[in-house]
Design a protein around this motif. Structure first.
Motif, PDB file in Angstrom:
ATOM      1  N   GLY A 142       0.844  -1.495   0.151  1.00  0.00           N
ATOM      2  CA  GLY A 142       0.211  -0.192   0.142  1.00  0.00           C
ATOM      3  C   GLY A 142       0.520   1.021  -0.201  1.00  0.00           C
ATOM      4  O   GLY A 142       0.253   2.518  -0.268  1.00  0.00           O
ATOM      5  N   GLU A 143       1.993   1.319  -0.347  1.00  0.00           N
ATOM      6  CA  GLU A 143       2.595   2.481  -0.788  1.00  0.00           C
ATOM      7  C   GLU A 143       3.526   2.856  -1.591  1.00  0.00           C
ATOM      8  O   GLU A 143       3.453   2.444  -2.603  1.00  0.00           O
ATOM      9  CB  GLU A 143       4.526   2.279   0.818  1.00  0.00           C
ATOM     10  CG  GLU A 143       3.824   1.963   2.079  1.00  0.00           C
ATOM     11  CD  GLU A 143       3.987   3.268   2.364  1.00  0.00           C
ATOM     12  OE1 GLU A 143       3.099   4.161   1.941  1.00  0.00           O
ATOM     13  OE2 GLU A 143       3.481   2.730   3.923  1.00  0.00           O
ATOM     14  N   THR A 144       3.719   4.311  -1.922  1.00  0.00           N
ATOM     15  CA  THR A 144       3.907   4.095  -3.365  1.00  0.00           C
ATOM     16  C   THR A 144       5.936   5.468  -3.064  1.00  0.00           C
ATOM     17  O   THR A 144       6.081   5.709  -2.139  1.00  0.00           O
ATOM     18  CB  THR A 144       2.624   5.547  -3.909  1.00  0.00           C
ATOM     19  OG1 THR A 144       1.864   5.181  -3.741  1.00  0.00           O
ATOM     20  CG2 THR A 144       4.081   6.048  -4.968  1.00  0.00           C
ATOM     21  N   TYR A 145       5.834   4.973  -4.340  1.00  0.00           N
ATOM     22  CA  TYR A 145       7.770   5.210  -3.561  1.00  0.00           C
ATOM     23  C   TYR A 145       8.299   6.133  -4.909  1.00  0.00           C
ATOM     24  O   TYR A 145       7.945   5.762  -6.150  1.00  0.00           O
ATOM     25  CB  TYR A 145       8.645   3.775  -4.003  1.00  0.00           C
ATOM     26  CG  TYR A 145       8.295   3.141  -3.210  1.00  0.00           C
ATOM     27  CD1 TYR A 145       9.085   3.140  -1.405  1.00  0.00           C
ATOM     28  CD2 TYR A 145       7.363   2.384  -2.904  1.00  0.00           C
ATOM     29  CE1 TYR A 145       8.955   2.656  -0.798  1.00  0.00           C
ATOM     30  CE2 TYR A 145       7.151   1.194  -2.263  1.00  0.00           C
ATOM     31  CZ  TYR A 145       7.746   1.693  -0.882  1.00  0.00           C
ATOM     32  OH  TYR A 145       7.380   0.424   0.234  1.00  0.00           O
TER      33      TYR A 145
ATOM     34  N   GLN B 152       6.971   7.604 -10.480  1.00  0.00           N
ATOM     35  CA  GLN B 152       6.481   7.040  -9.007  1.00  0.00           C
ATOM     36  C   GLN B 152       6.122   5.182  -9.142  1.00  0.00           C
ATOM     37  O   GLN B 152       5.580   4.873 -10.364  1.00  0.00           O
ATOM     38  CB  GLN B 152       5.341   7.194  -8.027  1.00  0.00           C
ATOM     39  CG  GLN B 152       5.468   9.049  -7.825  1.00  0.00           C
ATOM     40  CD  GLN B 152       4.052   9.208  -7.025  1.00  0.00           C
ATOM     41  OE1 GLN B 152       3.317   9.124  -7.112  1.00  0.00           O
ATOM     42  NE2 GLN B 152       4.914   9.899  -5.634  1.00  0.00           N
ATOM     43  N   TRP B 153       6.330   5.008  -8.308  1.00  0.00           N
ATOM     44  CA  TRP B 153       6.792   2.893  -7.967  1.00  0.00           C
ATOM     45  C   TRP B 153       5.172   3.200  -7.375  1.00  0.00           C
ATOM     46  O   TRP B 153       5.463   3.062  -5.604  1.00  0.00           O
ATOM     47  CB  TRP B 153       7.311   2.521  -7.892  1.00  0.00           C
ATOM     48  CG  TRP B 153       7.918   0.983  -7.777  1.00  0.00           C
ATOM     49  CD1 TRP B 153       7.006   0.056  -8.970  1.00  0.00           C
ATOM     50  CD2 TRP B 153       8.909   0.369  -6.878  1.00  0.00           C
ATOM     51  NE1 TRP B 153       7.921  -0.847  -9.048  1.00  0.00           N
ATOM     52  CE2 TRP B 153       8.667  -1.204  -7.737  1.00  0.00           C
ATOM     53  CE3 TRP B 153      10.048   0.958  -6.618  1.00  0.00           C
ATOM     54  CZ2 TRP B 153       9.122  -2.281  -7.089  1.00  0.00           C
ATOM     55  CZ3 TRP B 153      10.350  -0.253  -5.589  1.00  0.00           C
ATOM     56  CH2 TRP B 153      10.173  -1.662  -6.213  1.00  0.00           C
ATOM     57  N   ASP B 154       4.201   1.542  -7.140  1.00  0.00           N
ATOM     58  CA  ASP B 154       3.593   0.925  -6.429  1.00  0.00           C
ATOM     59  C   ASP B 154       4.286   0.019  -5.256  1.00  0.00           C
ATOM     60  O   ASP B 154       4.150  -0.585  -3.779  1.00  0.00           O
ATOM     61  CB  ASP B 154       2.464   0.197  -6.931  1.00  0.00           C
ATOM     62  CG  ASP B 154       2.391  -0.590  -7.724  1.00  0.00           C
ATOM     63  OD1 ASP B 154       3.800  -0.971  -7.688  1.00  0.00           O
ATOM     64  OD2 ASP B 154       1.616  -1.137  -8.672  1.00  0.00           O
TER      65      ASP B 154
ATOM     66  N   VAL C 224       5.284  -2.977  -5.957  1.00  0.00           N
ATOM     67  CA  VAL C 224       4.630  -4.802  -5.952  1.00  0.00           C
ATOM     68  C   VAL C 224       5.503  -5.270  -6.986  1.00  0.00           C
ATOM     69  O   VAL C 224       4.685  -6.283  -6.867  1.00  0.00           O
ATOM     70  CB  VAL C 224       3.015  -4.799  -6.979  1.00  0.00           C
ATOM     71  CG1 VAL C 224       2.017  -5.632  -6.381  1.00  0.00           C
ATOM     72  CG2 VAL C 224       2.258  -3.313  -5.952  1.00  0.00           C
TER      73      VAL C 224
ATOM     74  N   ARG D 115      10.000   6.504  -0.364  1.00  0.00           N
ATOM     75  CA  ARG D 115       8.641   6.519  -0.072  1.00  0.00           C
ATOM     76  C   ARG D 115       8.000   8.130  -0.163  1.00  0.00           C
ATOM     77  O   ARG D 115       8.794   8.795   0.035  1.00  0.00           O
ATOM     78  CB  ARG D 115       8.448   6.431   1.241  1.00  0.00           C
ATOM     79  CG  ARG D 115       7.128   5.740   1.510  1.00  0.00           C
ATOM     80  CD  ARG D 115       6.183   5.279   2.667  1.00  0.00           C
ATOM     81  NE  ARG D 115       6.359   6.751   3.740  1.00  0.00           N
ATOM     82  CZ  ARG D 115       7.235   6.922   5.632  1.00  0.00           C
ATOM     83  NH1 ARG D 115       6.393   5.707   5.821  1.00  0.00           N
ATOM     84  NH2 ARG D 115       6.884   7.936   5.955  1.00  0.00           N
TER      85      ARG D 115
END
Length: 233
Positions: A153-156, A195-197, A199, A220
């Motif tokens: 559930g984080e975005t980077y 941005q990267w999820d 996953v 993050r």
């Protein structure tokens, strides 16, 4: 035989993960200013960090001491905004120089080399959360990121930072008037590749400035922890 093979596989996995963690350099950001009389000892530490393969040292010159009488020629308001964002993330109300931020998480006041070494060592031995590689072709940088053990559930942010390995300053006014100082790994440009999820593996690309070395940070969103970093090859 099965147990032996399973043990061998587990050992290989452990060694692979450990190698990945050990191969990931620790990012140390120094917030500094040519108008700050207490900064030169921390600036000198950055010279030593710049020589290390296991550390990415970045000197971010800030602009809020310019009013004292000397305008830092390498200062950037974006560096001040980044430092303020770190303060908010850490629940702090003040910013100051010199300050070192380690992997976007802990901060070190001034030139406390022993505390800095302790934090660097702790991050070097921590388990890897993600891996990143970056390759440059002309003015284009290709970045590949892979999750290892990231929270859901984080975005980077995928950030590509360029710097000058060495800059010189002849300071004529302010608290350091009369000093001739060299600064290592002075940040010159920031690029956000995307941005990267977190996953699945993903590729990014970005155009950068010519003639300056670069590093890539996987951080993050919101100036949280840096979960992976690498030099651009």
């Amino acid at each position: 035989m099965f147990r032996s093979l399973r043990a061998t596989a587990l050992t290989s996995l452990f060694l692979s993960t450990a190698a990945m963690a050990e191969g990931d350099p620790v990012v140390v950001e120094l917030f500094t200013s040519q108008g700050c009389s207490s900064c030169p000892p921390a600036d000198q530490i950055m010279h030593e960090l710049a020589k290390r393969d296991d550390v990415i040292g970045l000197a971010l010159h800030v602009d809020y001491w310019d009013y004292i009488g000397w305008k830092d020629e390498y200062a950037d308001p974006d560096h001040t905004r980044r430092q303020r964002a770190y303060a908010r993330e850490g629940g702090r109300s003040m910013i100051y120089t010199p300050q070192m931020v380690v992997n976007g998480q802990q901060d070190v006041v001034g030139a406390q080399s022993q505390e800095l070494d302790r934090l660097i060592d702790a991050h070097l031995t921590a388990a890897a959360q993600a891996s990143v590689t970056a390759v440059r072709s002309g003015d284009d940088v290709s970045v590949d990121v892979t999750p290892v053990e990231l929270p859901a559930g984080e975005t980077y942010d995928i950030r590509v930072i360029q710097y000058s390995p060495m800059r010189h300053a002849s300071i004529r006014r302010g608290e350091l008037a009369g000093h001739e100082l060299d600064y290592a790994n002075v940040v010159e440009a920031w690029h956000v590749a995307g941005q990267w999820d977190g996953v699945a593996p993903q590729a990014f690309s970005v155009t950068v400035e010519p003639d300056l070395p670069a590093v890539v940070l996987v951080q993050r969103a919101g100036h949280g922890p840096i979960v992976a970093a690498a030099r651009v090859k």
